[in-house]
Design a protein around this motif. Structure first.
Motif, mmCIF file in Angstrom:
data_model
loop_
_atom_site.group_PDB
_atom_site.id
_atom_site.type_symbol
_atom_site.label_atom_id
_atom_site.label_comp_id
_atom_site.label_asym_id
_atom_site.label_seq_id
_atom_site.Cartn_x
_atom_site.Cartn_y
_atom_site.Cartn_z
ATOM 1 N N LEU A 111 1.009 -7.424 6.605
ATOM 2 C CA LEU A 111 1.908 -7.012 5.536
ATOM 3 C C LEU A 111 3.212 -6.512 6.147
ATOM 4 O O LEU A 111 3.201 -5.742 7.097
ATOM 5 C CB LEU A 111 1.248 -5.888 4.734
ATOM 6 C CG LEU A 111 2.131 -5.063 3.806
ATOM 7 C CD1 LEU A 111 2.582 -5.903 2.626
ATOM 8 C CD2 LEU A 111 1.393 -3.823 3.345
ATOM 9 N N VAL A 135 3.688 -11.012 2.492
ATOM 10 C CA VAL A 135 2.273 -11.043 2.858
ATOM 11 C C VAL A 135 1.909 -12.484 3.197
ATOM 12 O O VAL A 135 2.112 -13.385 2.381
ATOM 13 C CB VAL A 135 1.373 -10.537 1.700
ATOM 14 C CG1 VAL A 135 -0.100 -10.636 2.083
ATOM 15 C CG2 VAL A 135 1.733 -9.116 1.325
ATOM 16 N N SER A 146 3.110 -17.845 2.758
ATOM 17 C CA SER A 146 3.332 -16.434 2.445
ATOM 18 C C SER A 146 3.791 -16.273 1.005
ATOM 19 O O SER A 146 4.236 -17.223 0.362
ATOM 20 C CB SER A 146 4.378 -15.833 3.379
ATOM 21 O OG SER A 146 5.662 -16.364 3.101
ATOM 22 N N ILE A 162 3.939 -3.796 -3.684
ATOM 23 C CA ILE A 162 3.162 -4.188 -2.501
ATOM 24 C C ILE A 162 1.799 -4.726 -2.923
ATOM 25 O O ILE A 162 1.374 -5.798 -2.475
ATOM 26 C CB ILE A 162 3.015 -2.992 -1.528
ATOM 27 C CG1 ILE A 162 4.384 -2.606 -0.953
ATOM 28 C CG2 ILE A 162 2.027 -3.314 -0.418
ATOM 29 C CD1 ILE A 162 4.421 -1.266 -0.237
ATOM 30 N N LYS A 163 1.111 -4.010 -3.812
ATOM 31 C CA LYS A 163 -0.225 -4.433 -4.275
ATOM 32 C C LYS A 163 -0.160 -5.765 -5.024
ATOM 33 O O LYS A 163 -1.044 -6.617 -4.869
ATOM 34 C CB LYS A 163 -0.863 -3.361 -5.164
ATOM 35 C CG LYS A 163 -1.248 -2.115 -4.433
ATOM 36 C CD LYS A 163 -2.381 -2.397 -3.481
ATOM 37 C CE LYS A 163 -2.818 -1.120 -2.776
ATOM 38 N NZ LYS A 163 -3.583 -1.398 -1.584
ATOM 39 N N GLN A 166 0.237 -8.516 -2.385
ATOM 40 C CA GLN A 166 -1.031 -8.690 -1.670
ATOM 41 C C GLN A 166 -2.043 -9.433 -2.547
ATOM 42 O O GLN A 166 -2.750 -10.324 -2.074
ATOM 43 C CB GLN A 166 -1.608 -7.326 -1.257
ATOM 44 C CG GLN A 166 -0.865 -6.675 -0.127
ATOM 45 C CD GLN A 166 -1.397 -5.287 0.191
ATOM 46 O OE1 GLN A 166 -1.635 -4.480 -0.711
ATOM 47 N NE2 GLN A 166 -1.567 -5.006 1.472
ATOM 48 N N THR A 167 -2.083 -9.087 -3.819
ATOM 49 C CA THR A 167 -2.995 -9.753 -4.756
ATOM 50 C C THR A 167 -2.630 -11.225 -4.906
ATOM 51 O O THR A 167 -3.509 -12.091 -4.911
ATOM 52 C CB THR A 167 -2.956 -9.047 -6.131
ATOM 53 O OG1 THR A 167 -3.318 -7.676 -5.946
ATOM 54 C CG2 THR A 167 -3.890 -9.703 -7.119
#
Length: 178
Positions: A111, A135, A146, A162-163, A166-167
């Protein structure tokens, strides 16, 4: 099609070596998948294979959804270029080659989040928006692309941003497994 003037022989196992100069120019790395095409004239064509490219319409829809629901400017890439974008001028991003900075971030397999006061890193060479969060998308331990958000502000990304990214990367990886 362009002739290079380079001739290679097939060895006894049916292998052909692609010259280093061509691999460097086309950014073909050791272990990269190549798709093989033939035509009626007896030509054999090797083309870089992008598993993420197979999900182009799905990736585009996912990027659009993130943009509309969360207001994020999103790009989804394979190993070499942007394959989907939302919230950004498509002609500046779509199918553009990744910058050396973006390539390094993806190769790091971790990350990345932009920090306040840090030098901005760009997804490609012709844009002004810099990477806020990136990510890598991993499939069976291999890097295949990515998901990133881009911004023109210097504020750090939120935990929610960010979450979400990432998800998205995890979800796209899961879609490629099936």
């Amino acid at each position: 099609m362009k002739a290079t003037g380079i001739v290679r022989r097939i060895d006894d196992l049916g292998r052909v070596v692609i010259p280093k100069e061509i691999r460097r120019v086309l950014r073909i790395r050791e272990g990269d998948p190549l798709e093989i095409y033939t035509d009626h004239d007896g030509e054999v064509i090797f083309k870089k294979y992008s598993p993420v490219g197979e999900l182009h319409s799905f990736a585009s829809s996912y990027a659009e959804t993130l943009n509309k629901s969360c207001g994020l400017s999103v790009v989804i890439t394979d190993r070499d270029a942007v394959i989907a974008s939302a919230g950004l001028p498509k002609r500046e991003y779509l199918e553009s080659k990744l910058s050396a900075d973006a390539d390094s971030l993806i190769e790091a397999r971790a990350l990345y989040t932009h920090r306040d006061g840090e030098k901005p890193l760009f997804i490609n060479s012709q844009t002004s928006a810099h990477i806020s969060v990136l990510v890598p998308i991993l499939l069976d331990g291999d890097i295949i692309g990515s998901v990133a958000t881009l911004t023109s502000s210097d504020t750090p990304p939120t935990e929610t941003e960010i979450k979400l990214i990432q998800t998205a990367a995890g979800f796209l990886s899961k879609q490629l497994e099936d």
